[in-house]
Design an enzyme around this catalytic site. Structure first.
Site, short mmCIF file in Angstrom:
data_model
loop_
_atom_site.label_atom_id
_atom_site.label_comp_id
_atom_site.label_asym_id
_atom_site.label_seq_id
_atom_site.Cartn_x
_atom_site.Cartn_y
_atom_site.Cartn_z
CE LYS A 34 -3.95 0.44 1.85
NZ LYS A 34 -4.67 0.21 0.56
CB THR A 54 -13.73 5.26 -1.80
OG1 THR A 54 -13.28 4.47 -0.89
CG2 THR A 54 -12.37 6.51 -1.79
CG ASP A 73 -2.79 1.18 -2.38
OD1 ASP A 73 -3.30 1.60 -1.14
OD2 ASP A 73 -2.45 0.06 -2.37
#
Length: 310
Positions: free
Chosen positions: A42, A220, A252
């Site tokens: 990540k 999100t 990411d």
């Protein structure tokens, strides 16, 4: 180092990727594609995404003294990131993620931390990279104590602390207190706030964030776009419609893009709109870092998307 620079403190993993028509049921074996070994993790993904978009990016982390570590350092260097703060740990394997991708582009991931667990508070305290940075990007794929130390040092230096609460873990109140912008998906937000974010009103979610001392956040929501909470303002950012090929690393990509625009001085909603386009672009290609756009590629993609919407 520049005051619009970005420091990413986080994980670096080699992604071992196999594609298959569907995920196996418990105890079942299914046939997959040829194994692909790709740069990931990540933290490294976020750094690569930001650097490809023109960000002044430094990566702070750890890899093993092995071929996977060399792959990760080369990928970040090629993307334009500074890897001088990535420590190479001999005798320890580089972090590894085993990733299965199905025919719909969805993924299932198991991570072995490897050298990521060697990153310590001493690495944070001994680094000069916190000076004059505009944004610090953090995720939870490294030790929580290291995350907290990095956040505290960046906050004291006046940087914007951008925390991606992924993979989800309960975090202490003092970490949230020095977080300027929180990035979460709906599932992570629901766990953090003890609120069903999907069914709650945006104002109820904003109140729950405020109760946790969080005034700026982005949630999100996949194809439903994003919710942006910026002080007393709540706004919706539309998703960019694409046919997903592989969603590995899309979050990411969003994070890296968000960091770039925040470092450039954008408001949170505008930065999230830019990041939504970057995440959508990434979903149209295989892999994580290999799917991320340069700024020129993103401009062409956004222009094509705008024409398709007419």
């Amino acid at each position: 180092m520049s005051r619009n620079g970005i420091l990413i403190v986080g994980s670096l993993n080699a992604d071992l990727v196999v594609r298959t028509d569907r995920f196996p049921a418990p105890g079942e074996t299914v046939r997959g594609s040829t194994l692909a070994t790709l740069p990931g993790g990540k933290g490294a993904n976020q750094a690569a995404a930001a650097a490809l978009l023109g960000g002044d990016v430094t990566m702070l982390g750890a890899v093993g003294g092995d071929a996977h570590g060399e792959l990760l350092l080369a990928s970040l260097t090629d993307a334009g990131a500074d890897v001088s703060q990535v420590r190479v740990v001999d005798g320890v394997a580089t972090g590894t993620a085993m990733i299965t991708v199905d025919a719909h582009g969805e993924n299932s991931i198991v991570v072995s931390p490897g050298a990521n667990d060697e990153l310590s508070v001493d690495d944070i305290e001994g680094s000069e990279s916190f000076r004059d940075r505009a944004v610090l990007g953090l995720c939870l794929e490294i030790d929580l104590g290291v995350v907290a130390a990095a956040a505290g040092r960046a906050h004291a230096a006046g940087a914007t602390v951008l925390l991606n609460l992924s993979p989800y873990a309960a975090v202490p109140a003092d970490l949230l207190a020095v977080t300027d912008v929180l990035l979460v998906n709906e599932h992570e937000a629901s766990l953090l706030l003890s609120v069903d974010v999907e069914s709650a009103t945006p104002w109820a979610v904003a109140a729950a964030f405020a109760n946790h001392g969080i005034r700026r956040a982005v949630i999100t929501r996949g194809a439903e776009g994003s919710l942006v909470f910026d002080g007393d303002e709540v706004s919706t950012v539309a998703a960019v419609a694409v046919t997903a090929v592989d969603t590995t690393g899309c979050g990411d990509a969003f994070m890296g893009a968000l960091a770039v625009r925040l470092a450039a001085g954008d408001g949170l909603a505008d930065a999230a709109g830019f990041a939504a386009a970057v995440g959508a672009f990434a979903a149209t290609k295989e892999g994580a870092q290999s799917s991320y756009p340069t700024l020129a590629e993103l401009d062409a993609f956004r222009a094509d998307s705008a024409r398709d919407d007419r």
